[in-house]
Scaffold this motif. Structure first.
Motif, PDB file in Angstrom:
ATOM      1  N   ALA A 183       0.853  -1.183   0.000  1.00  0.00           N
ATOM      2  CA  ALA A 183       0.000   0.000   0.000  1.00  0.00           C
ATOM      3  C   ALA A 183       0.889   1.233   0.000  1.00  0.00           C
ATOM      4  CB  ALA A 183      -0.906  -0.001   1.223  1.00  0.00           C
ATOM      5  N   ARG A 184       0.558   2.175  -0.850  1.00  0.00           N
ATOM      6  CA  ARG A 184       1.299   3.439  -0.895  1.00  0.00           C
ATOM      7  C   ARG A 184       0.510   4.464  -0.105  1.00  0.00           C
ATOM      8  NH1 ARG A 184       4.625   4.760  -6.097  1.00  0.00           N
ATOM      9  NH2 ARG A 184       4.811   6.589  -4.803  1.00  0.00           N
ATOM     10  N   LEU A 185       1.121   4.964   0.961  1.00  0.00           N
ATOM     11  CA  LEU A 185       0.478   5.954   1.816  1.00  0.00           C
ATOM     12  C   LEU A 185       1.302   7.223   1.815  1.00  0.00           C
ATOM     13  CD1 LEU A 185      -0.454   3.643   4.796  1.00  0.00           C
ATOM     14  CD2 LEU A 185      -1.924   4.405   2.962  1.00  0.00           C
ATOM     15  N   ARG A 186       0.664   8.305   2.205  1.00  0.00           N
ATOM     16  CA  ARG A 186       1.319   9.597   2.211  1.00  0.00           C
ATOM     17  C   ARG A 186       1.140  10.223   3.583  1.00  0.00           C
ATOM     18  NH1 ARG A 186      -0.875  14.508   0.402  1.00  0.00           N
ATOM     19  NH2 ARG A 186      -2.700  13.327  -0.183  1.00  0.00           N
ATOM     20  N   VAL A 187       2.233  10.681   4.188  1.00  0.00           N
ATOM     21  CA  VAL A 187       2.169  11.389   5.461  1.00  0.00           C
ATOM     22  C   VAL A 187       1.876  12.839   5.120  1.00  0.00           C
ATOM     23  CG1 VAL A 187       3.373  11.977   7.579  1.00  0.00           C
ATOM     24  CG2 VAL A 187       3.815   9.796   6.478  1.00  0.00           C
ATOM     25  N   ALA A 188       0.611  13.212   5.241  1.00  0.00           N
ATOM     26  CA  ALA A 188       0.196  14.543   4.812  1.00  0.00           C
ATOM     27  C   ALA A 188       0.401  15.589   5.894  1.00  0.00           C
ATOM     28  CB  ALA A 188      -1.274  14.520   4.393  1.00  0.00           C
ATOM     29  N   LYS A 189       0.354  15.184   7.167  1.00  0.00           N
ATOM     30  CA  LYS A 189       0.456  16.158   8.254  1.00  0.00           C
ATOM     31  C   LYS A 189       1.014  15.479   9.487  1.00  0.00           C
ATOM     32  CE  LYS A 189      -2.176  19.477  10.874  1.00  0.00           C
ATOM     33  NZ  LYS A 189      -2.996  19.312  12.025  1.00  0.00           N
ATOM     34  N   ALA A 190       1.882  16.192  10.198  1.00  0.00           N
ATOM     35  CA  ALA A 190       2.399  15.725  11.483  1.00  0.00           C
ATOM     36  C   ALA A 190       1.847  16.659  12.544  1.00  0.00           C
ATOM     37  CB  ALA A 190       3.922  15.736  11.492  1.00  0.00           C
ATOM     38  N   ASP A 191       1.156  16.116  13.516  1.00  0.00           N
ATOM     39  CA  ASP A 191       0.554  16.936  14.562  1.00  0.00           C
ATOM     40  C   ASP A 191       1.658  17.484  15.473  1.00  0.00           C
ATOM     41  OD1 ASP A 191      -1.394  18.111  16.153  1.00  0.00           O
ATOM     42  OD2 ASP A 191      -1.541  16.349  17.455  1.00  0.00           O
ATOM     43  N   PRO A 192       1.838  18.798  15.551  1.00  0.00           N
ATOM     44  CA  PRO A 192       2.935  19.356  16.354  1.00  0.00           C
ATOM     45  C   PRO A 192       2.838  19.015  17.833  1.00  0.00           C
ATOM     46  CG  PRO A 192       2.087  21.006  14.842  1.00  0.00           C
ATOM     47  CD  PRO A 192       1.161  19.841  14.775  1.00  0.00           C
ATOM     48  N   TRP A 193       1.622  18.916  18.367  1.00  0.00           N
ATOM     49  CA  TRP A 193       1.467  18.597  19.787  1.00  0.00           C
ATOM     50  C   TRP A 193       1.969  17.184  20.080  1.00  0.00           C
ATOM     51  CZ3 TRP A 193       1.169  20.617  24.302  1.00  0.00           C
ATOM     52  CH2 TRP A 193       0.670  19.903  25.376  1.00  0.00           C
ATOM     53  N   SER A 194       1.613  16.222  19.246  1.00  0.00           N
ATOM     54  CA  SER A 194       2.076  14.851  19.476  1.00  0.00           C
ATOM     55  C   SER A 194       3.581  14.736  19.231  1.00  0.00           C
ATOM     56  CB  SER A 194       1.309  13.865  18.606  1.00  0.00           C
ATOM     57  OG  SER A 194       1.592  14.092  17.250  1.00  0.00           O
TER      58      SER A 194
END
Length: 187
Positions: free
Chosen positions: A69-80
């Motif tokens: 499966a090809r997935l994309r990390v679109a956003k990293a939550d700054p709080w986590s």
């Protein structure tokens, strides 16, 4: 018990299809996903006809297939990211303090401080003074305090830099779409 409702209209199915009329006196046979093999309708000797062994197709794969499966990390939550980097930098700080204490104990047991300290005190001493005392300057409490201060600074800087990195990643992911990952699962 008799039905007193009178004649009922036939049930309508999805798409306007009507169910096939059931013949009187015949048992109901639900539709089957796989048709029965020819000549084997019904039960024979107490065994169902649908329990026949299915043979694999010719040319069928016998090796396990890997799903991808090809997935994309679109956003990293700054709080986590901040929470995780804070905990990891605390663990790294504790490891640094413990490693410096162990290293100091090993070097003291080998006599490094007394040998090097004697050489430095001879080189810096004069007739009226003994020179620089390395053993009192590099005592274990001083080394641990210095290492703890460095570890606390490291915790603050690593947490701040990781959080800032998450913000920068989110900005760049908005322009280019993020990092694409290919995940594989072995069956």
């Amino acid at each position: 018990m008799t039905d007193t409702r009178g004649p009922q209209p036939p049930y309508e199915m999805f798409g306007g299809e009507q169910p096939a009329p059931q013949q009187a006196g015949q048992p109901y046979h639900p539709p089957q996903a796989y048709p029965s093999p020819p000549g084997g309708g019904g039960t024979q000797g107490g065994q169902q006809a649908g329990t026949a062994v299915r043979r694999p197709r010719t040319g069928a794969r016998t090796t396990p297939r890997t799903r991808k499966a090809r997935l994309r990390v679109a956003k990293a939550d700054p709080w986590s990211v901040m929470k995780v980097s804070f905990l990891l930098s605390i663990a790294l700080g504790i490891c640094t303090v413990i490693a410096s204490a162990v290293l100091w104990m090993v070097m003291d047991a080998m006599g490094v401080f007394s040998t090097v300290g004697g050489t430095i005190s001879e080189a810096t001493g004069s007739n009226e003074s003994n020179g620089f005392d390395l053993q009192s300057f590099l005592s274990l409490p001083r080394v641990l305090i210095f290492t703890s201060v460095i570890a606390v600074i490291d915790v603050v800087l690593a947490t701040a830099l990781a959080t800032l990195g998450a913000f920068i990643y989110n900005l760049s992911a908005g322009f280019v779409g993020g990092v694409e990952l290919t995940l594989a699962e072995d069956e």
